[in-house]
Design an enzyme around this catalytic site. Structure first.
Site: not given
Length: 398
Positions: A75, A204, A295, A299, A387
């Site tokens: 991704h 998200y 979550p 991480k 991220y």
């Protein structure tokens, strides 16, 4: 009692413990790893599935497996849904890094197979686990194996990588330890469903009804979550009600989900935790035994792998070259990354979730923050760096 010796005794044979044992063997350092769970039980525990670029590199370059590339999905970004539409954060364009969708279950299988292939000493399904003599030069790990045989393993260093219910962290004297803890006023209602992917990358989603995360697992199995109360009972949620709620949340930002039979439902509470210090005598902590994160920032597993990468280096310095400061150096370096990850996870969580007592002002302020992130190259880059794991930019810290 069967008494043996080794260089490093590892309590906890999940991904952190197995990766540490694997890296140590490559440095010709012996270890014994144990876990109270059976291998089958660990394999059937579904966990998060996003690997940072450096985590993927560790699996490949250490010779664990290349299945992460063959069976995983790369991704190059994520979608932030808010304010009526989606906004893509392009990791590759911003920081030259990607992440890999590859479930933690598969990371564990690869590591367990690698330990078996290389003749590693790993014992699953043990009981009566204890550690002792931690401030001596020969700390011990005691356990009863799956066949009922009692063992005592004397080591030069003990490692507690035994998860969020760690027995090892409680061996630190209470007067010498500090525990930092935050419990969040919401949880995730998670489902697995048999359906094609609704999106090529993770979504998200922020909405007036609360947060939702649209993830993937395979071409035919998907993982999705929506924010809920921690006391929510999965029995109160039919498949139709779940899909109605998910579609309403993401539909507010222009997304439509592909539906299918729901095969699993679970409520996941949110916690942040760090214990300091990470060392007591010749016992050190790694992974979830030392820290947990929400979550939202993906991480947890990545932090555990980063811990043991540093720990393996410092154990080699300590055991092979006599470096007296090596275990303290591990703790210092690991905690720098842990607190950065705690901040990033907290920031992502509070930016995207609706607080139970949120006012209209609070919700509009969140939209303003998300707009600031997506409309600014600097803001988007900060998110992309965090991220993807601050790739290759922290050689003195990782």
């Amino acid at each position: 009692m069967n008494r043996t010796t080794t260089d490093v005794a590892i309590v906890g044979a999940g991904p952190a413990g197995l990766m540490l044992a694997h890296l140590l063997q490559r440095a010709s350092i012996d270890s014994v790893a144990i876990d109270i769970r059976s291998r089958k039980e660990i394999e059937e525990t579904h966990r998060a599935g996003i690997l940072e670029q450096d985590s993927v590199r560790m699996l490949l370059e250490s010779g664990v497996s290349d299945r992460v590339l063959r069976d995983g999905f790369q991704h190059a970004g994520i979608d932030l849904g808010f304010g009526g539409s989606g906004h893509r954060i392009d990791f590759e364009a911003l920081v030259g890094a990607t992440v890999q969708l590859y479930p933690q279950t598969d990371v564990f299988i690869d590591l367990a197979d690698a330990r078996a292939r290389d003749g590693g000493d790993v014992r699953f399904g043990v009981s009566d686990v204890s550690v002792a003599d931690l401030t001596t030069d020969r700390p011990v790990m005691r356990f009863t194996d799956a066949d009922g045989v009692a063992h005592e393993v004397a080591a030069r260093v003990l490692v507690g990588s035994d998860g969020s219910r760690s027995i090892c962290r409680h061996e630190f004297p209470e007067a010498q330890r500090r525990q930092f803890f935050r419990e969040y006023p919401f949880a995730w209602f998670g489902i697995l469903c048999e359906a094609p992917p609704s999106s090529e990358e993770l979504i998200y989603n922020h909405s007036d009804r609360g947060f939702a995360l649209i993830s993937q697992r395979t071409e035919s199995l998907q993982r999705m979550y929506f924010q809920c109360d921690p006391s929510e009972d999965v029995a109160d949620w039919s498949d139709d009600r779940i899909w109605e709620e998910l579609q309403a949340r993401v539909g507010a930002n222009g997304y439509t989900l592909k539906e299918g039979p729901i095969t699993s439902k679970v409520v996941l509470p949110f916690r942040s935790f760090v214990q300091e210090p990470l060392r007591h005598g010749n016992l050190v902590l790694a992974g979830d035994a030392a820290h947990t994160v929400p979550p939202t920032g993906a991480k947890g597993l990545n932090l555990a792998l980063a811990d043991v990468r540093v720990l393996a280096e410092q154990l080699e310095r300590h055991l092979r070259h006599g470096a007296e400061d090596a275990l303290d150096q591990y703790a210092e370096r690991a905690l720098q990354r842990v607190w950065k990850a705690q901040h990033f996870s907290y920031w992502m969580t509070t930016m995207l979730h609706r607080l139970p007592e949120a006012s209209d002002f609070d919700v509009r302020r969140q939209v303003g923050e998300l707009t600031s992130v997506t409309s600014s190259t600097a803001g988007s880059t900060y998110l992309a760096e965090g991220y993807t794991g601050w790739p290759t930019r922290e050689q003195g810290i990782l």
